[in-house]
Design a protein around this motif. Structure first.
Motif, PDB file in Angstrom:
ATOM      1  N   MET A   1       0.785  -1.279   0.005  1.00  0.00           N
ATOM      2  CA  MET A   1       0.055   0.000  -0.113  1.00  0.00           C
ATOM      3  C   MET A   1       0.984   1.142  -0.075  1.00  0.00           C
ATOM      4  O   MET A   1       1.676   1.348   0.680  1.00  0.00           O
ATOM      5  CB  MET A   1      -0.866  -0.029   1.374  1.00  0.00           C
ATOM      6  CG  MET A   1      -1.215   1.574   1.683  1.00  0.00           C
ATOM      7  SD  MET A   1      -2.421   1.297   2.972  1.00  0.00           S
ATOM      8  CE  MET A   1      -3.714   2.420   2.441  1.00  0.00           C
ATOM      9  N   PRO A   2       0.564   2.191  -0.865  1.00  0.00           N
ATOM     10  CA  PRO A   2       1.435   3.515  -0.682  1.00  0.00           C
ATOM     11  C   PRO A   2       1.014   4.167   0.295  1.00  0.00           C
ATOM     12  O   PRO A   2      -0.250   4.129   0.818  1.00  0.00           O
ATOM     13  CB  PRO A   2       0.807   4.019  -2.063  1.00  0.00           C
ATOM     14  CG  PRO A   2      -0.195   3.560  -2.668  1.00  0.00           C
ATOM     15  CD  PRO A   2      -0.570   1.998  -2.070  1.00  0.00           C
ATOM     16  N   ALA A   3       1.995   5.286   0.748  1.00  0.00           N
ATOM     17  CA  ALA A   3       1.592   5.997   2.035  1.00  0.00           C
ATOM     18  C   ALA A   3       0.592   7.012   1.526  1.00  0.00           C
ATOM     19  O   ALA A   3       0.594   7.570   0.514  1.00  0.00           O
ATOM     20  CB  ALA A   3       2.985   6.764   2.569  1.00  0.00           C
ATOM     21  N   PRO A   4      -0.429   7.112   2.411  1.00  0.00           N
ATOM     22  CA  PRO A   4      -1.402   8.360   2.059  1.00  0.00           C
ATOM     23  C   PRO A   4      -0.962   9.754   2.346  1.00  0.00           C
ATOM     24  O   PRO A   4       0.093   9.900   2.790  1.00  0.00           O
ATOM     25  CB  PRO A   4      -2.293   8.112   3.217  1.00  0.00           C
ATOM     26  CG  PRO A   4      -1.803   7.432   4.354  1.00  0.00           C
ATOM     27  CD  PRO A   4      -0.710   6.586   3.639  1.00  0.00           C
ATOM     28  N   ASN A   5      -1.526  10.677   1.898  1.00  0.00           N
ATOM     29  CA  ASN A   5      -1.202  12.053   2.174  1.00  0.00           C
ATOM     30  C   ASN A   5      -1.333  12.362   3.510  1.00  0.00           C
ATOM     31  O   ASN A   5      -2.383  12.082   4.019  1.00  0.00           O
ATOM     32  CB  ASN A   5      -1.810  13.006   0.956  1.00  0.00           C
ATOM     33  CG  ASN A   5      -1.534  12.709  -0.149  1.00  0.00           C
ATOM     34  OD1 ASN A   5      -0.343  12.778  -0.725  1.00  0.00           O
ATOM     35  ND2 ASN A   5      -2.549  12.763  -1.222  1.00  0.00           N
ATOM     36  N   ARG A   6      -0.591  13.137   4.207  1.00  0.00           N
ATOM     37  CA  ARG A   6      -0.557  13.431   5.380  1.00  0.00           C
ATOM     38  C   ARG A   6      -1.706  14.481   5.598  1.00  0.00           C
ATOM     39  O   ARG A   6      -1.965  15.019   6.626  1.00  0.00           O
ATOM     40  CB  ARG A   6       0.663  13.864   6.281  1.00  0.00           C
ATOM     41  CG  ARG A   6       1.385  12.710   6.418  1.00  0.00           C
ATOM     42  CD  ARG A   6       2.639  13.044   7.462  1.00  0.00           C
ATOM     43  NE  ARG A   6       3.558  11.807   7.712  1.00  0.00           N
ATOM     44  CZ  ARG A   6       3.233  11.189   8.585  1.00  0.00           C
ATOM     45  NH1 ARG A   6       1.941  11.317   9.580  1.00  0.00           N
ATOM     46  NH2 ARG A   6       3.763   9.813   8.957  1.00  0.00           N
ATOM     47  N   ALA A   7      -1.701  15.496   4.605  1.00  0.00           N
ATOM     48  CA  ALA A   7      -2.717  16.711   4.482  1.00  0.00           C
ATOM     49  C   ALA A   7      -3.231  16.780   3.148  1.00  0.00           C
ATOM     50  O   ALA A   7      -2.676  16.390   2.021  1.00  0.00           O
ATOM     51  CB  ALA A   7      -1.871  17.824   4.625  1.00  0.00           C
ATOM     52  N   LEU A   8      -4.730  17.182   3.136  1.00  0.00           N
ATOM     53  CA  LEU A   8      -5.421  17.141   1.877  1.00  0.00           C
ATOM     54  C   LEU A   8      -6.224  18.447   2.103  1.00  0.00           C
ATOM     55  O   LEU A   8      -6.245  19.302   3.169  1.00  0.00           O
ATOM     56  CB  LEU A   8      -6.497  16.164   2.042  1.00  0.00           C
ATOM     57  CG  LEU A   8      -6.040  14.861   1.925  1.00  0.00           C
ATOM     58  CD1 LEU A   8      -7.350  13.882   2.064  1.00  0.00           C
ATOM     59  CD2 LEU A   8      -5.369  14.430   0.769  1.00  0.00           C
ATOM     60  N   VAL A   9      -6.679  19.115   0.951  1.00  0.00           N
ATOM     61  CA  VAL A   9      -7.322  20.347   1.238  1.00  0.00           C
ATOM     62  C   VAL A   9      -9.026  20.098   0.608  1.00  0.00           C
ATOM     63  O   VAL A   9      -9.020  19.416  -0.780  1.00  0.00           O
ATOM     64  CB  VAL A   9      -6.527  21.444   0.623  1.00  0.00           C
ATOM     65  CG1 VAL A   9      -6.418  21.036  -0.928  1.00  0.00           C
ATOM     66  CG2 VAL A   9      -7.355  22.789   0.760  1.00  0.00           C
ATOM     67  N   THR A  10      -9.857  20.708   0.910  1.00  0.00           N
ATOM     68  CA  THR A  10     -11.122  20.541   0.189  1.00  0.00           C
ATOM     69  C   THR A  10     -11.236  21.526  -1.043  1.00  0.00           C
ATOM     70  O   THR A  10     -10.418  22.549  -0.928  1.00  0.00           O
ATOM     71  CB  THR A  10     -12.342  20.951   1.084  1.00  0.00           C
ATOM     72  OG1 THR A  10     -12.377  22.314   1.312  1.00  0.00           O
ATOM     73  CG2 THR A  10     -12.402  19.913   2.516  1.00  0.00           C
ATOM     74  N   GLU A  11     -12.164  21.218  -1.927  1.00  0.00           N
ATOM     75  CA  GLU A  11     -12.035  22.030  -3.089  1.00  0.00           C
ATOM     76  C   GLU A  11     -12.782  23.465  -2.671  1.00  0.00           C
ATOM     77  O   GLU A  11     -12.038  24.220  -3.256  1.00  0.00           O
ATOM     78  CB  GLU A  11     -13.022  21.417  -4.051  1.00  0.00           C
ATOM     79  CG  GLU A  11     -13.218  22.196  -5.335  1.00  0.00           C
ATOM     80  CD  GLU A  11     -12.014  22.417  -6.058  1.00  0.00           C
ATOM     81  OE1 GLU A  11     -11.625  23.679  -6.697  1.00  0.00           O
ATOM     82  OE2 GLU A  11     -10.960  21.576  -6.302  1.00  0.00           O
ATOM     83  N   PRO A  12     -13.657  23.589  -1.866  1.00  0.00           N
ATOM     84  CA  PRO A  12     -13.878  25.070  -1.555  1.00  0.00           C
ATOM     85  C   PRO A  12     -12.692  25.841  -0.804  1.00  0.00           C
ATOM     86  O   PRO A  12     -12.424  27.051  -1.352  1.00  0.00           O
ATOM     87  CB  PRO A  12     -14.994  24.719  -0.619  1.00  0.00           C
ATOM     88  CG  PRO A  12     -15.691  23.711  -0.785  1.00  0.00           C
ATOM     89  CD  PRO A  12     -14.473  22.702  -1.131  1.00  0.00           C
TER      90      PRO A  12
END
Length: 160
Positions: A1-12
């Motif tokens: 499994m690839p490591a997930p992103n530690r941070a995301l941002v919503t489209e708004p």
């Protein structure tokens, strides 16, 4: 499994970041652990907040020219098992973040990583401010933009 992103941002939130970048140029976030605005993500023009050698780079959001998301080393130790999701809501925060005059405020949401995701993340050393100065960058692993906070942080259903 690839490591997930530690941070995301919503489209708004990404849309607001694009507008702010048009006004202010390159941007950055520092996940506050401060008193007045709680633990809000603070958005600054790139370089206006001094990143310390022990601060940790969670991600470079794929918005505009890339928006780095930093957190203090001690706070990272407490949050390293959590995916940070930067969202935006109407209102004004109590800090100096760039979105305040827009009548909006960024806020952090979070999702605990699964055991499998934590194992994948343990294989990747966090990038500190000192590492970043030496040219280290996080691996590219897909977009950081999600349509809505619920896409990354589902709200549990209440049983009746």
């Amino acid at each position: 499994m690839p490591a997930p992103n530690r941070a995301l941002v919503t489209e708004p939130a990404a849309q607001l970041l694009r507008r702010l970048a048009d006004q202010h140029g390159a941007l950055m976030f520092h996940q506050s652990g401060g008193c007045c605005d709680g633990s809000s993500p603070m958005c600054y023009p790139a370089g206006d907040f001094m990143v310390g050698d022990r601060d940790v780079l969670l991600a470079v959001l794929d918005v505009g020219d890339g928006v780095p998301v930093w957190i203090s080393g001690p706070q990272f130790d407490a949050w390293k098992h959590t995916q940070l999701v930067i969202d935006v809501v109407p209102g004004r925060g109590g800090g100096f973040s760039l979105e305040a005059p827009e009548g909006m405020r960024f806020l952090s949401r979070g999702r605990a990583f699964t055991d499998e995701e934590n194992r994948a993340l343990e294989a990747i050393a966090p990038i500190t401010g000192a590492d970043y100065e030496r040219g280290a960058r996080p691996p590219a692993n897909g977009t950081h933009v999600v349509a809505d906070a619920a896409d990354a942080c589902p709200v549990p259903l209440r049983s009746t």
